[in-house]
Design a protein around this motif. Structure first.
Motif, PDB file in Angstrom:
ATOM      1  N   SER A 298     -13.905   6.434 -17.461  1.00 12.04           N
ATOM      2  CA  SER A 298     -14.552   7.591 -17.458  1.00 12.04           C
ATOM      3  C   SER A 298     -15.564   7.121 -18.655  1.00 12.04           C
ATOM      4  CB  SER A 298     -13.842   8.472 -17.576  1.00 12.04           C
ATOM      5  OG  SER A 298     -13.503   9.146 -16.699  1.00 12.04           O
ATOM      6  N   PHE A 299     -16.716   7.105 -19.088  1.00 12.26           N
ATOM      7  CA  PHE A 299     -17.773   7.280 -19.655  1.00 12.26           C
ATOM      8  C   PHE A 299     -19.119   8.492 -20.070  1.00 12.26           C
ATOM      9  CE2 PHE A 299     -17.027   3.252 -18.225  1.00 12.26           C
ATOM     10  CZ  PHE A 299     -16.146   1.817 -19.871  1.00 12.26           C
ATOM     11  N   THR A 300     -19.021   8.544 -21.531  1.00 13.38           N
ATOM     12  CA  THR A 300     -19.969   9.615 -21.483  1.00 13.38           C
ATOM     13  C   THR A 300     -21.599   9.114 -22.128  1.00 13.38           C
ATOM     14  OG1 THR A 300     -18.362  11.741 -21.843  1.00 13.38           O
ATOM     15  CG2 THR A 300     -20.621  11.817 -22.721  1.00 13.38           C
ATOM     16  N   ILE A 301     -22.424   9.406 -21.767  1.00 12.19           N
ATOM     17  CA  ILE A 301     -23.838   8.755 -22.171  1.00 12.19           C
ATOM     18  C   ILE A 301     -24.754  10.157 -23.545  1.00 12.19           C
ATOM     19  CG2 ILE A 301     -26.064   7.241 -22.060  1.00 12.19           C
ATOM     20  CD1 ILE A 301     -24.895   5.429 -19.553  1.00 12.19           C
ATOM     21  N   VAL A 302     -24.862   9.483 -24.415  1.00 14.88           N
ATOM     22  CA  VAL A 302     -25.566  10.550 -24.943  1.00 14.88           C
ATOM     23  C   VAL A 302     -27.592   9.871 -25.298  1.00 14.88           C
ATOM     24  CG1 VAL A 302     -25.610  12.484 -27.571  1.00 14.88           C
ATOM     25  CG2 VAL A 302     -24.152  11.557 -25.791  1.00 14.88           C
ATOM     26  N   ASN A 303     -28.134  11.168 -25.491  1.00 14.81           N
ATOM     27  CA  ASN A 303     -28.855  10.375 -26.261  1.00 14.81           C
ATOM     28  C   ASN A 303     -29.376  10.453 -28.021  1.00 14.81           C
ATOM     29  OD1 ASN A 303     -30.065  12.847 -26.389  1.00 14.81           O
ATOM     30  ND2 ASN A 303     -31.312  12.718 -24.704  1.00 14.81           N
ATOM     31  N   GLU A 304     -30.576   9.707 -28.321  1.00 18.52           N
ATOM     32  CA  GLU A 304     -31.136   9.837 -29.917  1.00 18.52           C
ATOM     33  C   GLU A 304     -30.722  11.322 -29.824  1.00 18.52           C
ATOM     34  OE1 GLU A 304     -33.334   5.929 -30.827  1.00 18.52           O
ATOM     35  OE2 GLU A 304     -34.150   7.400 -29.186  1.00 18.52           O
ATOM     36  N   GLY A 305     -31.551  12.088 -29.507  1.00 22.80           N
ATOM     37  CA  GLY A 305     -31.741  13.535 -29.793  1.00 22.80           C
ATOM     38  C   GLY A 305     -30.010  14.109 -29.439  1.00 22.80           C
ATOM     39  N   GLY A 306     -29.068  13.662 -29.508  1.00 22.47           N
ATOM     40  CA  GLY A 306     -27.792  13.816 -29.396  1.00 22.47           C
ATOM     41  C   GLY A 306     -26.599  14.987 -27.547  1.00 22.47           C
ATOM     42  N   LYS A 307     -28.189  14.608 -27.033  1.00 27.14           N
ATOM     43  CA  LYS A 307     -27.699  15.123 -25.279  1.00 27.14           C
ATOM     44  C   LYS A 307     -27.376  14.025 -24.620  1.00 27.14           C
ATOM     45  CE  LYS A 307     -30.577  17.609 -21.359  1.00 27.14           C
ATOM     46  NZ  LYS A 307     -31.318  17.670 -20.721  1.00 27.14           N
ATOM     47  N   VAL A 308     -26.399  14.913 -23.404  1.00 26.96           N
ATOM     48  CA  VAL A 308     -25.533  14.027 -22.645  1.00 26.96           C
ATOM     49  C   VAL A 308     -26.118  14.275 -21.654  1.00 26.96           C
ATOM     50  CG1 VAL A 308     -23.487  14.508 -21.439  1.00 26.96           C
ATOM     51  CG2 VAL A 308     -23.266  15.370 -23.187  1.00 26.96           C
ATOM     52  N   VAL A 309     -26.386  12.886 -20.919  1.00 31.95           N
ATOM     53  CA  VAL A 309     -27.521  12.184 -20.270  1.00 31.95           C
ATOM     54  C   VAL A 309     -26.742  11.874 -18.829  1.00 31.95           C
ATOM     55  CG1 VAL A 309     -29.446  11.727 -21.982  1.00 31.95           C
ATOM     56  CG2 VAL A 309     -27.939  10.587 -21.415  1.00 31.95           C
ATOM     57  N   ALA A 310     -25.675  12.027 -19.339  1.00 33.70           N
ATOM     58  CA  ALA A 310     -24.281  11.091 -17.632  1.00 33.70           C
ATOM     59  C   ALA A 310     -23.154  11.341 -17.839  1.00 33.70           C
ATOM     60  CB  ALA A 310     -25.088   9.600 -17.440  1.00 33.70           C
ATOM     61  N   SER A 311     -22.753  11.455 -17.337  1.00 31.11           N
ATOM     62  CA  SER A 311     -20.790  10.834 -17.739  1.00 31.11           C
ATOM     63  C   SER A 311     -20.625  10.316 -15.973  1.00 31.11           C
ATOM     64  CB  SER A 311     -20.819  12.712 -17.478  1.00 31.11           C
ATOM     65  OG  SER A 311     -20.452  13.178 -18.034  1.00 31.11           O
ATOM     66  N   LEU A 312     -20.212   9.088 -16.514  1.00 29.94           N
ATOM     67  CA  LEU A 312     -19.536   8.168 -15.514  1.00 29.94           C
ATOM     68  C   LEU A 312     -18.274   7.566 -15.405  1.00 29.94           C
ATOM     69  CD1 LEU A 312     -22.441   5.495 -16.414  1.00 29.94           C
ATOM     70  CD2 LEU A 312     -22.434   7.319 -14.806  1.00 29.94           C
ATOM     71  N   LYS A 313     -18.017   7.153 -14.191  1.00 31.59           N
ATOM     72  CA  LYS A 313     -16.676   7.037 -13.858  1.00 31.59           C
ATOM     73  C   LYS A 313     -17.123   6.114 -13.035  1.00 31.59           C
ATOM     74  CE  LYS A 313     -11.863   8.551 -12.601  1.00 31.59           C
ATOM     75  NZ  LYS A 313     -11.258   9.769 -11.695  1.00 31.59           N
ATOM     76  N   THR A 314     -15.605   4.263 -13.638  1.00 33.09           N
ATOM     77  CA  THR A 314     -16.275   2.956 -12.878  1.00 33.09           C
ATOM     78  C   THR A 314     -15.201   3.254 -11.022  1.00 33.09           C
ATOM     79  OG1 THR A 314     -13.865   2.497 -13.579  1.00 33.09           O
ATOM     80  CG2 THR A 314     -16.235   1.777 -14.882  1.00 33.09           C
ATOM     81  N   ASN A 315     -16.102   2.675 -11.097  1.00 33.52           N
ATOM     82  CA  ASN A 315     -15.443   2.380  -8.675  1.00 33.52           C
ATOM     83  C   ASN A 315     -14.486   1.658  -8.659  1.00 33.52           C
ATOM     84  OD1 ASN A 315     -16.976   0.730  -8.980  1.00 33.52           O
ATOM     85  ND2 ASN A 315     -18.751   1.343  -7.729  1.00 33.52           N
ATOM     86  N   ALA A 316     -14.587   1.603  -7.446  1.00 30.77           N
ATOM     87  CA  ALA A 316     -13.219   0.334  -7.079  1.00 30.77           C
ATOM     88  C   ALA A 316     -13.816  -0.916  -7.816  1.00 30.77           C
ATOM     89  CB  ALA A 316     -12.727   1.215  -5.715  1.00 30.77           C
ATOM     90  N   ALA A 317     -15.089  -1.418  -7.651  1.00 29.54           N
ATOM     91  CA  ALA A 317     -15.337  -2.284  -7.896  1.00 29.54           C
ATOM     92  C   ALA A 317     -15.836  -2.608  -9.993  1.00 29.54           C
ATOM     93  CB  ALA A 317     -16.848  -3.018  -7.755  1.00 29.54           C
ATOM     94  N   GLY A 318     -15.497  -1.847 -10.699  1.00 31.50           N
ATOM     95  CA  GLY A 318     -14.896  -1.885 -11.614  1.00 31.50           C
ATOM     96  C   GLY A 318     -16.676  -1.590 -12.132  1.00 31.50           C
TER      97      GLY A 318
END
Length: 481
Positions: free
Chosen positions: A176-196
């Protein structure tokens, strides 16, 4: 020709000769300018939010470099110093960049050899507040180039994360990953699928911080977050995972508003071991949640390091003990900077829209208990302050003199840190009708006659009698004469 005139003419000639040479000397060190995309190409079409590089070729011929002024609409993106290297890789000085002045200057070492040459690279961007338009531009560079180019709307790309086993390179699901932009806002929360793999599309070009919050079962979470520059259609980041040694557990963090269930996105937490050898930062997603897996059994200290601007950053820390494989749940509450709301009531005349002073308004809470009574001021405003978030009922309990009171109650919802505006109107009380009936009549060719019941009628009648008496006396006197 007089001598003084000849000397003056000669002086002008010398100045005229020197001017071109002086101008050439100012740019003699810098020989060529170009603006390149991240991939090194110089196609003259640039996106508004695209990071670019100003490439300045230079040659040292024994003269000190002048100040290089970057032409508008290109702007140096950051202050700093970079080694000035020759085309063979030898460092011969420092390139100093000043973002405020939009200038760069090369400071050379004393032992630089004449004929040394290379290319200085300066990071540049467009500033939206400085641009007059989206479209075609023409720019003259200090080195003589005339560049024609086009600025297009903001460009977007995608970030793809790939989780791999560090040894076998097998793709791993469940990272699982969290992606934050330069303004400090969370733009996405990701989780790898069966293909990684896990990806997020349609992100504006820019720099993003990626934090891994959970690892696949049996693997440790990498310690440090990553900075990713999104400047092309797709940026892929491969993450290698080492298998955990010994028993491990996990920590789930939930950040919410104090006294409410409102999630706080973008809250940053740091988890450290007692000896300080292990340190990991995570950021909450849109649901106010963040997780850490692959934690070795032991005692940790959890500290919140960032929060949303609407909240107060907690000063305390929390002790977390990992001693089982079931994740430990940690709920953290943040207090609002302004924990109260306000209500502003404006009362006006229904016809003239004039502000009405002196109306009394009462506010009741959900338990139908009176919270406060406020009277409208000279501006027709009644202000209720320091109200806790919740539902209220507003009622006009006394109207201004000469007006009818509005009936019923108005539902009002107060939110922390916000002011609710309510506009209301009152209607004037109808004037009582007169007990004396007034009838206006008008005869043709005569003015307006007195109205029945008008006191001025007796005066008119009296004046008429006097006039008639006067006329009779005059006529009688005439006859006697």
């Amino acid at each position: 020709m007089k001598k003084w005139l000849m000397l003056l003419t000669a002086l002008f000639v010398v100045i005229g000769i020197m001017q071109p040479a002086q101008a050439a000397a100012e740019t003699a060190f810098y020989t060529k300018s170009a603006v390149a995309h991240t991939d090194g190409t110089t196609t003259p079409v640039y996106a508004l939010n695209e990071p670019m590089t100003l490439q300045i070729d230079w040659v040292y011929s024994g003269e000190e470099p002048a100040l290089y002024k970057v032409p508008t609409p290109f702007y140096i993106s950051k202050d700093g110093e970079e080694p000035l290297k020759t085309s063979s890789g030898e460092t011969v000085g420092t390139l100093k960049m000043n973002a405020a002045d939009n200038t760069a200057i090369a400071v050379l070492e004393e032992d630089i050899q004449s004929g040394a040459k290379g290319t200085a690279k300066v990071p540049v961007v467009f500033k939206e507040d400085k641009l007059t338009k989206i479209g075609a531009y023409g720019v003259a560079f200090p080195t003589g180039e005339q560049l024609s180019f086009t600025i297009t709307e903001e460009a977007e790309g995608a970030i793809k994360m790939v989780a791999l086993d560090a040894k076998s390179k097998e793709k791993l699901a469940g990272a699982s990953f969290t992606i934050v932009n330069e303004g400090g806002k969370v733009v996405a929360s990701l989780k790898t699928n069966a293909a990684g793999e896990a990806s997020v599309p349609n992100l504006p070009f820019g720099t993003y911080t990626v934090t891994q919050t959970a690892a696949p079962d049996g693997y440790a979470v990498p310690l440090e977050p990553w900075k990713l520059d999104l400047n092309t259609v797709l940026v892929t980041k491969e993450i290698m995972h080492e298998k955990s040694t010994g028993l491990t557990g996990a920590l789930n963090i939930t950040a919410v508003e104090k006294g409410a269930a409102v999630p706080i996105a973008g809250a940053e937490f740091e988890l450290k071991t007692e000896n300080g050898l292990y340190s990991k930062k995570v950021v909450t997603d849109a649901k106010g949640k963040a997780s850490l897996t692959g934690l070795s059994y032991g005692t940790y200290e959890l500290t919140q390091t960032k929060t949303d601007s609407d909240y107060v950053l907690p000063t305390e820390s929390w002790t977390v003990t990992i001693g089982r494989q079931t994740p430990v749940e940690q709920k953290v509450e943040n207090s609002l900077v302004n924990a109260y709301g306000a209500l502003k009531v404006t009362l006006t005349d229904a016809s003239s829209e004039a502000e009405l002073k002196g109306a009394e308004f009462s506010l009741y809470d959900e338990e139908k208990e009176l919270v406060s009574k406020v009277v409208t001021d000279d501006n027709g405003v009644a202000s209720f302050t320091s109200l806790k978030a919740g539902s209220y009922k507003l009622e006009e309990t006394d109207a201004p003199d000469g007006y009818t009171r509005s009936t019923g109650q108005t539902d009002v919802t107060i939110k922390s840190g916000e002011t609710v505006d309510v506009e209301m109107e009152n209607t004037k009380i109808a004037e009582a009708s007169s007990t004396t009936t007034s009838v206006k009549t008008k005869a043709a060719g005569t003015g307006t006659l007195p109205q029945t019941g008008d006191e001025s009628g007796a005066l008119y009648l009296f004046a008429g009698v006097l006039l008639a008496a006067g006329a009779w006396l005059l006529m009688r006197k005439g006859k006697s004469a």
